[in-house]
Design an enzyme around this catalytic site. Structure first.
Site, PDB file in Angstrom:
ATOM      1  N   HIS A  23      49.537  50.711  39.395  1.00  0.00           N
ATOM      2  CA  HIS A  23      48.119  50.486  39.054  1.00  0.00           C
ATOM      3  C   HIS A  23      47.265  51.380  39.943  1.00  0.00           C
ATOM      4  CE1 HIS A  23      48.835  45.997  37.744  1.00  0.00           C
ATOM      5  NE2 HIS A  23      49.035  46.829  36.723  1.00  0.00           N
ATOM      6  N   HIS A  79      51.620  46.312  23.943  1.00  0.00           N
ATOM      7  CA  HIS A  79      50.589  46.229  24.999  1.00  0.00           C
ATOM      8  C   HIS A  79      50.158  47.663  25.282  1.00  0.00           C
ATOM      9  CE1 HIS A  79      48.707  45.295  28.789  1.00  0.00           C
ATOM     10  NE2 HIS A  79      49.750  45.494  29.562  1.00  0.00           N
ATOM     11  N   GLU A  81      48.545  48.966  27.942  1.00  0.00           N
ATOM     12  CA  GLU A  81      48.383  49.488  29.310  1.00  0.00           C
ATOM     13  C   GLU A  81      49.210  50.777  29.427  1.00  0.00           C
ATOM     14  OE1 GLU A  81      48.778  46.569  32.429  1.00  0.00           O
ATOM     15  OE2 GLU A  81      47.851  47.913  33.882  1.00  0.00           O
ATOM     16  N   ASP A  83      51.192  52.253  31.340  1.00  0.00           N
ATOM     17  CA  ASP A  83      52.605  52.326  31.755  1.00  0.00           C
ATOM     18  C   ASP A  83      53.541  52.117  30.567  1.00  0.00           C
ATOM     19  OD1 ASP A  83      51.437  49.735  31.980  1.00  0.00           O
ATOM     20  OD2 ASP A  83      53.111  48.997  33.157  1.00  0.00           O
ATOM     21  N   HIS A 145      49.283  39.963  29.709  1.00  0.00           N
ATOM     22  CA  HIS A 145      48.139  39.685  30.541  1.00  0.00           C
ATOM     23  C   HIS A 145      46.883  40.460  30.111  1.00  0.00           C
ATOM     24  CE1 HIS A 145      48.453  43.445  33.218  1.00  0.00           C
ATOM     25  NE2 HIS A 145      49.341  43.595  32.271  1.00  0.00           N
ATOM     26  N   ASP A 164      55.318  42.742  29.357  1.00  0.00           N
ATOM     27  CA  ASP A 164      55.243  42.485  30.800  1.00  0.00           C
ATOM     28  C   ASP A 164      55.809  41.125  31.209  1.00  0.00           C
ATOM     29  OD1 ASP A 164      54.085  44.844  31.832  1.00  0.00           O
ATOM     30  OD2 ASP A 164      52.091  44.220  31.218  1.00  0.00           O
ATOM     31  N   TYR A 192      55.900  39.771  41.056  1.00  0.00           N
ATOM     32  CA  TYR A 192      55.252  40.200  39.808  1.00  0.00           C
ATOM     33  C   TYR A 192      54.395  39.059  39.257  1.00  0.00           C
ATOM     34  CZ  TYR A 192      55.286  42.610  35.265  1.00  0.00           C
ATOM     35  OH  TYR A 192      54.944  43.280  34.117  1.00  0.00           O
ATOM     36  N   HIS A 225      59.613  45.814  32.139  1.00  0.00           N
ATOM     37  CA  HIS A 225      59.892  46.303  33.500  1.00  0.00           C
ATOM     38  C   HIS A 225      61.116  45.565  34.039  1.00  0.00           C
ATOM     39  CE1 HIS A 225      56.026  48.337  33.956  1.00  0.00           C
ATOM     40  NE2 HIS A 225      55.394  47.237  33.647  1.00  0.00           N
TER      41      HIS A 225
END
Ligand code: FEO
Length: 396
Positions: A23, A79, A81, A83, A145, A164, A192, A225
């Site tokens: 992040h 998702h 995000e 990554d 999230h 995630d 996490y 992950h």
């Protein structure tokens, strides 16, 4: 090298051994991470999630080992995000006609990131895409999230891909939960959870109930992950239920920063009082500690005791960082206390107590302040304060 998880289902992700801050610089990842992407070869070909764009080439090479990317029919974006999604532009150049499967919120966030007119296919909870022998079933998971988050479930091989959720920042030689060190695995899974998912704990409990009520058999949980849960996969679901209930141990965490050791002496004396009273306690110097590791310690403990010398009519900067992270994570079922030394104005204790109030953490006791350097009488008071805090833990 791609890895076959089940018949026709392959991991095509990337192991990032070198990363230590995630992040941007917000989150420490001491054991690296992985970006997991899954390729499903059935009559139709689907790819679930991608990887962070610095690793696009390695990811695409792994996909090419198995298929011509032009033949991919569906690209599922659980998702947006970066990554997980930022290799989409490179991938979509190779399969421009693939349908990009997104949740309703993903239909806003994916174009919001990439500004491309891909062929979007919006799904909601319960929608299915038939691939051949297998189907993909989708479950929206807003705020787990991000608003766009969703889970994908593969029938046939019975694999849940929850992005995630249930993940860990944990780079390993082997990709499955039964092949790695269990202490490291659960340490990373908890870190996490504590640092990313704590604010959404109520939603997690509800979403787990919703998913379990679907009665979908689960042979594997393949997050985005870390390792894939194939041995007793529901063990991590049970852990999430435990963590989401936020029932901390009757222990104490003391975090302080200090300029000339006065606040540090107070911290140690308060800890002595707690320990004399039989409370398991840990003491951390905020400026020297990793703030994300500290959040794990705070997550685990009932009592959070925060101290700072007064500096420029406020608190020391390292404590401001801890307080802001703690406020944002919205911990539940905790009690707090504040302390600090000062020379003239003495605002630090009040400022810490205000943050406890904003974080909805009730005070166990009013804070304790010492003017200048604590002498023996002051330290006695700090030890007594520690014993009083121990009583507060027992009474709570
Ligand atoms: Fe691993 Fe929310 O991205």
């Amino acid at each position: 090298m791609s890895i076959e998880l089940a018949k026709g289902v392959y991991w095509v992700g990337v192991t990032d051994w070198g990363i230590r801050r995630f992040h941007g610089f917000e989150l420490s990842v001491h054991r690296g991470t992985t970006y997991n992407s899954y390729l499903i070869k059935d009559e139709k070909i689907a790819l679930v999630d991608t990887v962070w764009s610095p690793h696009s080439e390695e990811f695409l090479a792994r996909v090419r080992e198995l298929v011509d990317p032009a033949k991919i029919d569906y690209v599922v974006v659980n998702h947006s995000e970066p990554d997980h999604s930022s290799s989409l532009p490179a991938l979509m150049k190779l399969c421009p006609n693939a349908q990009v499967v997104v949740s309703k919120n993903g239909a806003s966030s994916v174009p919001g990131h990439f500004h491309e007119k891909w062929n979007f296919h919006v799904v909601k909870t319960g929608d299915r895409i038939k691939l051949g022998k297998n189907e993909l079933i989708f479950v929206e998971a807003p705020m787990l999230h991000w608003p766009d988050s969703m889970f994908s479930y593969l029938t046939g091989e019975q694999i849940l891909m929850p992005n995630d959720a249930f993940g860990q920042h944990y780079a390993t030689a082997f990709l499955f939960n039964d092949l790695v060190n269990q202490d490291e695995l659960f340490e990373e899974a908890l870190k996490y959870y504590a640092n990313i998912l704590t604010p959404y704990s109520d939603k997690i409990l509800k979403k787990i109930d919703d998913v379990l009520a679907l009665n979908l058999p689960v042979k594997m949980i393949a997050p985005s992950h870390g390792v894939i849960w194939r041995k007793d996969p529901l063990q991590i679901v049970a852990k999430y239920q435990e963590w989401a209930r936020q029932k901390p141990a009757p222990s104490a965490v003391i975090v302080y920063d200090t300029m000339w050791n006065s606040t540090e002496r107070m911290a140690k004396a308060i800890a002595e009082g707690l320990i004399e009273a039989g409370i398991d306690s840990k003491v951390f110097h905020a400026a020297a500690a990793d703030s994300n590791d500290l959040m794990v310690e705070i997550f685990k403990s009932k009592l959070v005791v925060l101290g700072s010398s007064t500096h420029n009519n406020g608190i020391l900067p390292s404590m401001a960082k801890i307080l802001e992270e703690m406020r944002g994570l919205r911990f539940k079922n905790k009690i707090g206390a504040a302390f600090g030394s000062y020379g003239w104005s003495g605002e630090s204790v009040k400022e810490i107590e205000e943050v406890f109030q904003r974080a909805a953490i009730p005070l166990a006791r009013p804070g304790i302040k010492v003017k200048w350097h604590p002498g023996e009488e002051d330290l006695k008071l700090c030890r007594a304060y520690g014993r009083e805090l121990a009583a507060s833990i027992r009474a709570s």
